[in-house]
Design an enzyme around this catalytic site. Structure first.
Site, short mmCIF file in Angstrom:
data_model
loop_
_atom_site.label_atom_id
_atom_site.label_comp_id
_atom_site.label_asym_id
_atom_site.label_seq_id
_atom_site.Cartn_x
_atom_site.Cartn_y
_atom_site.Cartn_z
CE LYS A 124 -4.30 -1.38 0.12
NZ LYS A 124 -5.52 -0.77 -0.38
CG ASP A 158 -8.88 -2.20 5.65
OD1 ASP A 158 -7.77 -1.89 5.19
OD2 ASP A 158 -9.77 -2.72 4.97
C1 LIG Z 1 -2.24 -6.43 2.85
C2 LIG Z 1 -3.33 -6.17 1.89
N1 LIG Z 1 -3.48 -6.99 0.85
C3 LIG Z 1 -4.44 -6.79 -0.06
C4 LIG Z 1 -5.32 -5.74 0.05
C5 LIG Z 1 -6.42 -5.57 -0.97
O1 LIG Z 1 -6.29 -4.43 -1.75
P1 LIG Z 1 -7.57 -3.81 -2.45
O2 LIG Z 1 -8.46 -3.25 -1.39
O3 LIG Z 1 -7.02 -2.80 -3.37
O4 LIG Z 1 -8.25 -4.94 -3.17
C6 LIG Z 1 -5.21 -4.85 1.13
C7 LIG Z 1 -6.11 -3.71 1.29
O5 LIG Z 1 -6.07 -2.97 2.25
C8 LIG Z 1 -4.18 -5.07 2.07
O6 LIG Z 1 -4.00 -4.25 3.13
#
Ligand SMILES: Cc1ncc(COP(=O)(O)O)c(C=O)c1O
Length: 392
Positions: free
Chosen positions: A76, A124
């Site tokens: 992120k 989150d």
């Molecule tokens: C560690 C992690 N993996 C995957 C995702 C999924 O990303 P997206 O919300 O863009 O699908 C998130 C989203 O916060 C995340 O924190």
């Protein structure tokens, strides 16, 4: 339990318009050029896991570990901070009536103006951390909305980066609503990783930033993977990878398998319904980053064309996948990864034991599977708790 919906009949074999138009090659290239200039940039490791591949009867298995990304422990870091620069660029250009570059903003040439623009988002955990970090780097005030279930450790990590953190009652979708309402009232600028009607540019920039991972993978592999398992919340990560890999590898790009928690399968349900669908979350999943009830429309535009299969998995698959990485088979490297980061691996380990699913997904001893380990240990307390629970 693992549920599978095969949405497309196999891999689409031409470059669909959405993978070019929603996120253009130029947008990915610009993001790559900017982000690779940031202090502390380095490509994250792409590990080969030959012993686990053998155990799962696959050809090869690669795991891209986003744990070390800019010291923020998740992929992120690439999105929120990059989109924040663009929001500030547009606003300062509007105020000053002249064009401004991302580099000028990043290097403090508009510090006084930047200090007057408040950026905000719901999160989150990981997206907010990226935005807080970006705001700290650039000098902009930052307000982050978190929902009732976001861990205290994740809240503190954002405060440590200078953000004001507001905890609301309700779930992730409620935090997105409150953030939007208050931003409108007070003239703050929302830097969200999810889109909604009339709000597209920051989430598009967020996804363009995620494309850095696809470029790094493309630059390190000599042959395209046959499959990539991508965990999803609102779908931004999966859509960015799908679009970028399709642009880079064309017809050879991998079959895309999206993985979500049973408790929040909004893309899975959208695929089942044949149209974007909101899922009413009744229970919070252990995969905190994936607990999203509403898909990002921008992401869905890409995913509905590019994804072959949608999987939904239960929480009990997560602990064993985390343990598998940190106590690996044979000589595979030891990797510490968080709950959301291992969802793709958890799904893969599960489907490899189910012969009908394995067959439907076209997985065999020749498959070259790529996993994106989207987070490292983003919350040490939760990480240790899960490790302990699995060991008992
Ligand atoms: C560690 C992690 N993996 C995957 C995702 C999924 O990303 P997206 O919300 O863009 O699908 C998130 C989203 O916060 C995340 O924190």
């Amino acid at each position: 339990m693992t549920d599978l919906i095969s949405y497309q009949s196999g891999k689409p074999d031409f470059v669909k318009a959405a993978a070019q138009q929603v996120l253009s090659k130029q947008a990915f290239d610009e993001a790559f050029q900017e982000i690779t200039q940031w202090q502390g940039y380095g490509a994250t490791p792409l590990y080969s896991l030959p012993s686990l591949a053998k155990d799962l009867e696959l050809g090869t298995l690669c795991y891209k570990d986003e744990g070390p990304r800019f010291g923020l422990a998740s992929f992120k870091a690439l999105g929120g901070a990059y989109a924040a620069l663009h929001v500030l660029k547009r606003e300062i250009e509007r105020r000053m009536g002249q064009s401004v570059t991302l580099e000028e903003i990043r290097t403090g040439q508009w510090a006084q103006e930047v200090a007057d623009v408040t950026l905000t988002s719901a999160t989150d955990g990981n997206h907010g951390r990226s935005l807080a970090w970006g705001c700290q780097m650039i000098g902009a005030p930052c307000r982050i909305y978190i929902h009732a279930q976001v861990s205290e450790g994740r809240a503190q990590a954002m405060q440590a980066l200078g953000a004001e953190v507001i905890r609301i009652e309700g779930d992730y979708d409620a935090s997105v609503d409150q953030c939007r309402r208050e931003a409108q009232r007070y003239g703050w600028f929302v830097v969200s990783d999810t889109s909604w009607p009339g709000y597209n540019q920051p989430p598009r920039d967020v996804m363009a930033g995620y494309g850095v991972m696809a470029r790094e993978v493309f630059d390190s592999l000599t042959e395209a993977p046959t499959h990539i398992f991508l965990q999803a919340g609102v779908g931004g990560l999966a859509a960015a990878m799908a679009a970028s890999l399709r642009q880079l590898w064309g017809k050879k790009s991998p079959r895309i398998v999206v993985v979500e928690p049973d408790f929040a399968p909004c893309l899975f349900e959208s695929a089942r319904a044949g149209a974007m669908t909101v899922f009413d979350i009744k229970q919070e999943t252990i995969m905190a980053g994936l607990s999203c009830g509403a898909p990002s429309p921008l992401a869905w535009e890409i995913l509905q064309n590019e994804v072959s299969d949608f999987l939904s998995i239960s929480d009990d698959l997560i602990g064993p996948a985390m343990v598998q990485l940190v106590r690996p088979s044979g000589d595979d490297p030891k990797i510490e990864a968080g709950e959301s980061g291992v969802a793709g691996l958890a799904a893969l380990m599960s489907v490899c034991q189910l012969s009908d699913m394995r067959q439907k997904l076209g997985l065999d001893h020749k498959s070259r599977v790529l996993l994106i380990g989207s987070e490292g240990v983003t919350d040490p307390v939760i990480y240790n708790q899960i490790m302990q629970d699995v060991s008992n």
